[in-house]
Design an enzyme around this catalytic site. Structure first.
Site, PDB file in Angstrom:
ATOM      1  N   TYR A 120       2.268   7.710  18.298  1.00 10.37           N
ATOM      2  CA  TYR A 120       3.256   7.529  16.557  1.00 10.37           C
ATOM      3  C   TYR A 120       4.177   8.290  16.435  1.00 10.37           C
ATOM      4  O   TYR A 120       4.948   8.095  16.023  1.00 10.37           O
ATOM      5  CB  TYR A 120       1.877   8.357  15.574  1.00 10.37           C
ATOM      6  CG  TYR A 120       2.235   8.638  14.557  1.00 10.37           C
ATOM      7  CD1 TYR A 120       2.450   7.166  13.402  1.00 10.37           C
ATOM      8  CD2 TYR A 120       2.452   9.618  13.739  1.00 10.37           C
ATOM      9  CE1 TYR A 120       2.534   7.095  12.277  1.00 10.37           C
ATOM     10  CE2 TYR A 120       3.219   9.392  12.422  1.00 10.37           C
ATOM     11  CZ  TYR A 120       2.890   8.649  11.301  1.00 10.37           C
ATOM     12  OH  TYR A 120       3.343   8.364  10.061  1.00 10.37           O
TER      13      TYR A 120
ATOM     14  N   SER B 206       0.835  -1.326  -0.420  1.00  5.77           N
ATOM     15  CA  SER B 206      -0.413  -0.281   0.399  1.00  5.77           C
ATOM     16  C   SER B 206       0.770   1.177   0.205  1.00  5.77           C
ATOM     17  O   SER B 206       1.776   0.834   0.638  1.00  5.77           O
ATOM     18  CB  SER B 206      -1.168  -0.076   1.753  1.00  5.77           C
ATOM     19  OG  SER B 206      -1.584   1.449   1.058  1.00  5.77           O
ATOM     20  N   GLY B 207       0.232   2.617  -0.246  1.00  4.57           N
ATOM     21  CA  GLY B 207       0.856   3.481  -0.656  1.00  4.57           C
ATOM     22  C   GLY B 207       2.428   3.854  -0.671  1.00  4.57           C
ATOM     23  O   GLY B 207       2.420   3.387  -1.620  1.00  4.57           O
TER      24      GLY B 207
END
Ligand SMILES: NC(=O)c1ccc[n+]([C@@H]2O[C@H](COP(=O)([O-])OP(=O)(O)OC[C@H]3O[C@@H](n4cnc5c(N)ncnc54)[C@H](OP(=O)(O)O)[C@@H]3O)[C@@H](O)[C@H]2O)c1
Length: 289
Positions: A172, A18-19
């Site tokens: 994060y 992904s991405g």
């Protein structure tokens, strides 16, 4: 770069379905590399392999499965990689995400801490012999996908799992600070070897990550969406660090990049914290090594 510039080189890309990871893996394949995709979901991984083969014509694409919220899973996958690929030229530690609430894994770690940092630390340590095999006359490279989010706050070594004051952005941001510090300390430990470790911020990039990290990530994603970079733009620094023949991508080693240039890091991203984090991380991964 010529179409066969990476021919014969072995690339490992995590979060490759992904991405940024998927786009970069496809580019390495286009340039002739053998690419091992590390993904957590078999179906999504198989689709990524098929898509890369179909769009590049390069059939030397393999799939390895691991859930980065489990050190046991990552350790097993790393053993499989080592068995199959004894010489690794480039490792892209790219898998990552955010979590809307504080969760603790079965192995006892806060999920963001283990998924974004400890797992890539363990993987890097385990793959290092194969990476050093790849570091002959040619440069071997280890790239960590960090983030500007690392500016959020300094590490609290008494509470790396954020039992107190958890927030999505704090967990994060600190995990991304750990990526940056790991690259820096790793480079110091690799002095004299032909290996470069670096980290980078891709920018705010239009990828599925913004839909996966809980309500705050979704809201931020919606607000930032019009200003975000495309995946092509967001992957460019990773591709440059991981494949450029330009020696500028070799140095300055151990550093953090944005848009193809060395970038400032938070003042609290100190060498002392990098060393301390390394020592603690080594202790935490030891049972899974
Ligand atoms: N997009 C941005 O604006 C931005 C900004 C700064 C930094 N980054 C960093 O860029 C990296 C790539 O993110 P992206 O934007 O390309 O998002 P993405 O499209 O969601 O890709 C993230 C990749 O990591 C994988 N992953 C996440 N958690 C995992 C786990 N526990 N085990 C195994 N794989 C896991 C995902 O797998 P699944 O598909 O199975 O979820 C996916 O393949 C991340 O490290 C992220 O922190 C992104």
């Amino acid at each position: 770069m010529s179409q066969a510039a990476l021919s014969g080189k072995n690339y490992v890309v995590t979060g490759a379905n992904s991405g940024i990871g998927l786009f970069s893996a496809r580019r390495f394949a286009q340039l002739g590399a053998n690419v091992a995709l590390v993904c957590r979901n078999e179906q999504r991984g198989r689709e990524a392999v098929a898509q890369i083969i179909a769009t590049t014509g390069n059939e030397n694409i393999s799939l390895y499965l691991a859930d980065f919220s489990s050190l046991a899973s990552v350790s097993l996958m790393a053993d499989n990689l080592l068995r199959d690929i004894p010489k690794i030229d480039v490792l892209c530690n790219n898998a990552g995400g955010a979590n809307g609430s504080r969760m603790v894994t079965k192995e006892g770690f806060e999920t963001t801490f283990v998924s974004n940092h400890l797992s890539s630390f363990l993987l890097t340590k385990k793959l290092l012999p194969a990476i050093l095999n790849g570091a002959g006359e040619d440069l071997a490279r280890i790239v960590f996908t960090s983030s500007y989010g690392h500016f959020n706050s300094a590490l609290d070594f008494d509470d790396l799992g954020l039992k107190e004051g958890y927030s999505t952005l704090k967990a994060y941001g600190r995990s991304k600070l750990m990526n940056l510090l790991t690259a820096r300390e790793l480079q110091l430990r690799l002095v004299g070897d032909n290996v470069v470790a670096s980290s980078f911020h891709p920018g705010a990039v239009r990828t599925p990550i913004w839909k996966k990290g809980g309500a705050l990530a979704r809201l931020l994603g919606l607000i930032l969406y019009p200003f975000m970079k495309s995946v092509v733009e967001g992957s460019s620094t990773l591709i440059w660090l991981a494949s450029s023949e330009d020696r500028a991508s070799k140095g300055p080693e151990g550093h953090y990049f944005y848009e193809g240039k060395r970038a400032e890091t938070a003042k609290f991203a100190t060498d002392a914290d990098a060393k301390r984090l390394w020592q603690i991380s080594e202790e935490l991964i030891a049972p899974y090594y």
